[in-house]
Design an enzyme around this catalytic site. Sequence first.
Site, PDB file in Angstrom:
ATOM      1  N   HIS A  44      42.831  38.204  26.724  1.00  0.00           N
ATOM      2  CA  HIS A  44      42.604  37.547  28.013  1.00  0.00           C
ATOM      3  C   HIS A  44      41.137  37.167  28.122  1.00  0.00           C
ATOM      4  O   HIS A  44      40.334  37.495  27.245  1.00  0.00           O
ATOM      5  CB  HIS A  44      43.060  38.429  29.181  1.00  0.00           C
ATOM      6  CG  HIS A  44      42.268  39.676  29.387  1.00  0.00           C
ATOM      7  ND1 HIS A  44      42.102  40.639  28.409  1.00  0.00           N
ATOM      8  CD2 HIS A  44      41.575  40.134  30.480  1.00  0.00           C
ATOM      9  CE1 HIS A  44      41.368  41.634  28.897  1.00  0.00           C
ATOM     10  NE2 HIS A  44      41.034  41.350  30.135  1.00  0.00           N
TER      11      HIS A  44
ATOM     12  N   HIS B 124      38.612  37.817  30.322  1.00  0.00           N
ATOM     13  CA  HIS B 124      37.517  38.543  30.965  1.00  0.00           C
ATOM     14  C   HIS B 124      36.381  38.671  29.947  1.00  0.00           C
ATOM     15  O   HIS B 124      36.623  38.837  28.748  1.00  0.00           O
ATOM     16  CB  HIS B 124      37.990  39.923  31.445  1.00  0.00           C
ATOM     17  CG  HIS B 124      38.783  39.869  32.722  1.00  0.00           C
ATOM     18  ND1 HIS B 124      39.708  40.821  33.081  1.00  0.00           N
ATOM     19  CD2 HIS B 124      38.782  38.954  33.721  1.00  0.00           C
ATOM     20  CE1 HIS B 124      40.231  40.498  34.252  1.00  0.00           C
ATOM     21  NE2 HIS B 124      39.696  39.372  34.665  1.00  0.00           N
TER      22      HIS B 124
ATOM     23  N   ASP C 279      34.291  40.843  28.917  1.00  0.00           N
ATOM     24  CA  ASP C 279      34.140  41.955  27.975  1.00  0.00           C
ATOM     25  C   ASP C 279      35.111  41.869  26.800  1.00  0.00           C
ATOM     26  O   ASP C 279      35.048  42.689  25.888  1.00  0.00           O
ATOM     27  CB  ASP C 279      34.255  43.311  28.691  1.00  0.00           C
ATOM     28  CG  ASP C 279      35.561  43.484  29.450  1.00  0.00           C
ATOM     29  OD1 ASP C 279      36.044  42.501  30.050  1.00  0.00           O
ATOM     30  OD2 ASP C 279      36.110  44.600  29.433  1.00  0.00           O
ATOM     31  N   HIS C 280      35.994  40.873  26.820  1.00  0.00           N
ATOM     32  CA  HIS C 280      36.923  40.685  25.709  1.00  0.00           C
ATOM     33  C   HIS C 280      36.656  39.393  24.937  1.00  0.00           C
ATOM     34  O   HIS C 280      37.332  39.126  23.943  1.00  0.00           O
ATOM     35  CB  HIS C 280      38.370  40.697  26.220  1.00  0.00           C
ATOM     36  CG  HIS C 280      38.759  42.025  26.782  1.00  0.00           C
ATOM     37  ND1 HIS C 280      39.560  42.909  26.097  1.00  0.00           N
ATOM     38  CD2 HIS C 280      38.412  42.647  27.933  1.00  0.00           C
ATOM     39  CE1 HIS C 280      39.710  44.020  26.823  1.00  0.00           C
ATOM     40  NE2 HIS C 280      39.027  43.886  27.937  1.00  0.00           N
TER      41      HIS C 280
ATOM     42  N   HIS D  19      48.003  42.276  34.222  1.00  0.00           N
ATOM     43  CA  HIS D  19      46.593  42.419  34.580  1.00  0.00           C
ATOM     44  C   HIS D  19      46.233  41.378  35.631  1.00  0.00           C
ATOM     45  O   HIS D  19      47.092  40.647  36.097  1.00  0.00           O
ATOM     46  CB  HIS D  19      45.754  42.289  33.303  1.00  0.00           C
ATOM     47  CG  HIS D  19      44.362  42.806  33.432  1.00  0.00           C
ATOM     48  ND1 HIS D  19      44.047  43.963  34.074  1.00  0.00           N
ATOM     49  CD2 HIS D  19      43.164  42.303  32.976  1.00  0.00           C
ATOM     50  CE1 HIS D  19      42.732  44.154  34.025  1.00  0.00           C
ATOM     51  NE2 HIS D  19      42.178  43.170  33.375  1.00  0.00           N
TER      52      HIS D  19
ATOM     53  N   ASP E 237      44.004  44.502  28.576  1.00  0.00           N
ATOM     54  CA  ASP E 237      44.010  45.489  29.650  1.00  0.00           C
ATOM     55  C   ASP E 237      45.341  45.358  30.375  1.00  0.00           C
ATOM     56  O   ASP E 237      45.847  44.248  30.523  1.00  0.00           O
ATOM     57  CB  ASP E 237      42.894  45.183  30.642  1.00  0.00           C
ATOM     58  CG  ASP E 237      41.512  45.170  29.995  1.00  0.00           C
ATOM     59  OD1 ASP E 237      41.387  45.416  28.793  1.00  0.00           O
ATOM     60  OD2 ASP E 237      40.543  44.867  30.705  1.00  0.00           O
TER      61      ASP E 237
ATOM     62  N   HIS F 190      38.669  52.016  26.289  1.00  0.00           N
ATOM     63  CA  HIS F 190      38.389  51.211  27.489  1.00  0.00           C
ATOM     64  C   HIS F 190      38.166  52.102  28.715  1.00  0.00           C
ATOM     65  O   HIS F 190      38.567  51.786  29.831  1.00  0.00           O
ATOM     66  CB  HIS F 190      39.553  50.236  27.737  1.00  0.00           C
ATOM     67  CG  HIS F 190      39.180  49.036  28.588  1.00  0.00           C
ATOM     68  ND1 HIS F 190      39.284  49.037  29.949  1.00  0.00           N
ATOM     69  CD2 HIS F 190      38.705  47.808  28.266  1.00  0.00           C
ATOM     70  CE1 HIS F 190      38.908  47.850  30.424  1.00  0.00           C
ATOM     71  NE2 HIS F 190      38.549  47.093  29.427  1.00  0.00           N
TER      72      HIS F 190
END
Lengths: 307, 307
Positions: free
Chosen positions: B62, B64, B66-67, B142, B212, B270
């Site tokens: 996805h 976001h 941090d990914h 998510h 996530d 995580h």
Amino acid sequence: VKFALTILGSSSALPTSKRFPTAHLLNVNERFFLIDCGEGTQMQLRKLRAGFGKINHIFISHLHGDHVFGIFGILSSFQLLGRKNCLNIYAPEGFRNILEFYKENFAQDQSYEIVHHRLGERGKNLIFEDKIVEVYSFPLKHRQTTLGFLFREKPHDFNFRKEAMAYYKPGIEQIKEIKQGADLVLADGTVIPNAVLTLPPWKTRSYAFCSDTAYDPRIVKHISGVDLLYHEATFSVADENLAAQTMHSSSRQAAQIAKNAGAGKLLIGHFSSRYRDLQVLLNEAREIFPDTEIVEDGNVYEIPKTR
Amino acid sequence: VKFALTILGSSSALPTSKRFPTAHLLNVNERFFLIDCGEGTQMQLRKLRAGFGKINHIFISHLHGDHVFGIFGILSSFQLLGRKNCLNIYAPEGFRNILEFYKENFAQDQSYEIVHHRLGERGKNLIFEDKIVEVYSFPLKHRQTTLGFLFREKPHDFNFRKEAMAYYKPGIEQIKEIKQGADLVLADGTVIPNAVLTLPPWKTRSYAFCSDTAYDPRIVKHISGVDLLYHEATFSVADENLAAQTMHSSSRQAAQIAKNAGAGKLLIGHFSSRYRDLQVLLNEAREIFPDTEIVEDGNVYEIPKTR
């Protein structure tokens, strides 16, 4: 009153197992200035416990990825931490695209303001000042608009000689004047020279950041007398033709700038990943400017207070 | 034939001094699959000497930060290294914006092709296969479209018993059939059972990546019988209300998914940066699913060949 530079990243465009892309942190009396922001800057700040939350000013020299890809993570983490303070980013015009992309795709509800101060491409410009420090930008010579930065303390006040001040007991207005170097005139007209009442002020300290740039003698006048100079040294003397082609510098050229500017100390970094042994580059620089050092990630260079 | 997972980053949205944002690398017989790409992924790949140049497929769960914030540095470094091979990126529709931004601002003369394979938001989909491995995506739950990934070896051939094969000397066509499990029929009509000629094939191995996601029992059917399961565990049981609010999972919920799916082993990561002591989260998971481990950056989990 501290004046300390921490190297967060020192690689050239390709990071290595030991060097992250370019980022420096300058601490001037607990004001933290982030200079360039390569990928991983926020992790280096955490690892080195280097004042992550205290950064209010970020200076971006140019918009090549190895100097700016860390900005997204920093902006996101500030957001996650509920930052409220305005963040000032001093960067070339084109940074607008980067900020818009970030805001549109990753910052739906921004808790803090981000102000992009656009850097002029010509001449030396005062881009920030507060009570104790001033920051100037000046042009470097690279494949796209690139700025160098000069950080300089403002003149310090004279330091009182406590015993003399206690003896003469000057008034509040007089104290202010003595701080600035004035003599004290007593009620009977006697003049007490400032030197009796004070020690000389601490010398103002300065740091100049020059990355990335071809050899450009015009830089010298902007950083004349600087205490600590970082100048990129991507190549060895043997590869100065590559340096010219890619608009980078050799270690010898970096040293020549330091020498001509009368710098106190030279730091070199941004080495091409082709060099396994950096001693060659260091020796080349030291032949021209002996007080040269190779930066490593995590190194701290502090300029002590002197009179 | 290797099947090994390397943890490149294991933090939640805020990296720590020891954990980089999410990124995993799966090596299936020297095919390297990068799964998520948090900031610093390229530095971790170099530090761990984990096949940086061999990555041809990147899977993004996805969008976001941090990914995905590590994608810019990886794409740039591939370019600087003169990459020619096509790079396949499997990511949700919205990744288009990220790729366009990158190409417009940082990739004037791209030496290699980047293909964005858009991931369907519904159901389980075969998104990649070659001779030895297949990859499926499936929906997680998510705050934005998020996909899990299942990597599974294709069935292996039967392994020859060399002595028996040398004795019966089957022809080329017969050899092909025996590999698939067929018996051998000799010229005189005698049937030699496959078990005389072969050992059972290696078992197919599998890895599922779930990050996530809120607790979602619908995940179970997509990963049933998986050998190695990574499932996020951002929160402790005590904070399951926060998990629900932010659409993340507790360690107990991760373990419940592993148990219901009949997984071989569970990896959790995580973790919210609020937890100093992760032992609590580990214990909570192990109560439900004993073979649980906490991932650390740099850890390698290899599934051995078994029959």
